[in-house]
Design an enzyme around this catalytic site. Structure first.
Site, PDB file in Angstrom:
ATOM      1  N   ASP A   1      44.232  45.648  58.098  1.00 14.46           N
ATOM      2  CA  ASP A   1      44.769  46.970  58.444  1.00 14.46           C
ATOM      3  C   ASP A   1      45.603  47.521  57.291  1.00 14.46           C
ATOM      4  O   ASP A   1      46.592  46.911  56.887  1.00 14.46           O
ATOM      5  CB  ASP A   1      45.647  46.887  59.698  1.00 14.46           C
ATOM      6  CG  ASP A   1      44.886  46.389  60.915  1.00 14.46           C
ATOM      7  OD1 ASP A   1      43.939  47.066  61.318  1.00 14.46           O
ATOM      8  OD2 ASP A   1      45.245  45.329  61.451  1.00 14.46           O
TER       9      ASP A   1
ATOM     10  N   ASP B   1      44.509  41.039  53.413  1.00 17.53           N
ATOM     11  CA  ASP B   1      44.966  41.676  54.638  1.00 17.53           C
ATOM     12  C   ASP B   1      43.894  42.684  55.053  1.00 17.53           C
ATOM     13  O   ASP B   1      43.028  43.057  54.243  1.00 17.53           O
ATOM     14  CB  ASP B   1      46.302  42.375  54.380  1.00 17.53           C
ATOM     15  CG  ASP B   1      46.791  43.143  55.593  1.00 17.53           C
ATOM     16  OD1 ASP B   1      46.918  42.532  56.670  1.00 17.53           O
ATOM     17  OD2 ASP B   1      47.037  44.357  55.462  1.00 17.53           O
TER      18      ASP B   1
END
Length: 273
Positions: A24, A22
């Site tokens: 953010d 991932d």
């Protein structure tokens, strides 16, 4: 022996061939890269693995993301990314071939879809049979109104991702999931979400690369998207506490990660042993 935050055996990480990361809240916060991220990426490659960034953030195209991470010092090109925008384009091609899509999203999202041969409109049209919303950082009241007009018709309704918030330098801003709640309050309709936690993104990447689920781990900061996606896809998961999820959240949640670390820096420390 490698261990996570709670001293759980994490030796299996040494043998992982693919790290699905991932972005953010996991490797950076808005425009600030987290300490240890570059070392972590380097260590993955030293151990014979590779990394792919998988993000639910549909506000940017792959080209935008490549430019962003390159500015942060991360060595990556388009082959290092798989986004909810790409997954959405794939889903539309598979399930709504040749249909016109009304999109409430950024110009980057619209361009991504058009580059994949999808006809997109951003104003109400009778020809549009699918409504798609994304994380629209360029949103306006006029766009919301137009989307409500379209949702009043007999159309399929999709969303790129269910994230409620997106981390920024001062805290959080509403993401696609929150925008869908706003639209539900006005129209009574709820979309089908394409990005994490649906396993679509992971399945597409593994098929493309020819890597098994056993050789894969997903690393993220959200229980209801990143970790749930790994669980739904049948791959191991690492939850880092550098973004949205807290220990209290993890304790209360029925969705449990395989391992828990404070950040990717701590994962790197273990991998480097």
């Amino acid at each position: 022996m490698l261990t996570d935050k709670f001293k759980k055996n994490a030796d299996a990480l040494l043998h992982k061939k693919l790290f699905l990361l991932d972005m953010d809240g996991t490797i950076y916060n808005e425009n600030s890269i987290f300490e240890g991220t570059l070392d972590f990426l380097s260590q993955i490659e030293k151990n014979g693995g590779r990394y792919i960034f998988i993000t639910n953030n549909s506000s940017k195209s792959v080209k935008d993301y490549v430019e962003k991470v390159n500015r942060m010092g991360i060595t990556a090109d388009a082959s290092h990314f798989y986004t909810s925008s790409q997954a959405t384009a794939f889903y539309l091609q598979e399930n709504y071939p040749g249909q016109t899509v009304f999109c409430m999203g950024t110009r980057s999202l619209v361009a991504e879809l058009e580059q994949n041969g999808i006809r997109v409109v951003t104003k109400p049209e009778d020809s549009a049979s699918v409504v798609l919303i994304g994380f629209d950082t360029e949103n306006t009241s006029e766009k919301v109104r137009d989307t409500c007009i379209m949702l009043g018709r007999d159309v399929a309704y999709l969303a790129t991702n269910p994230d409620l918030v997106c981390p920024v330098s001062f805290g959080y801003i509403p993401d696609c999931g929150s925008m869908s709640i706003m639209l539900k309050n006005a129209t009574g309709k709820t979309p089908f979400f394409i990005g994490k936690p649906e396993p679509i993104m992971i399945d597409c990447v593994l098929k493309k690369l020819g890597i098994s689920k056993e050789d894969t781990v997903i690393v993220g900061d959200r229980i209801y998207t990143d970790i749930a996606c790994g669980v739904n896809a049948g791959v191991d998961t690492i939850c880092v506490l550098s973004g949205e999820a807290t220990l209290d959240d993890l304790e209360k949640s029925d969705t449990k990660p395989t391992w828990i670390f404070d950040s990717v820096r701590e994962v790197c420390t273990e991998l480097a042993r």
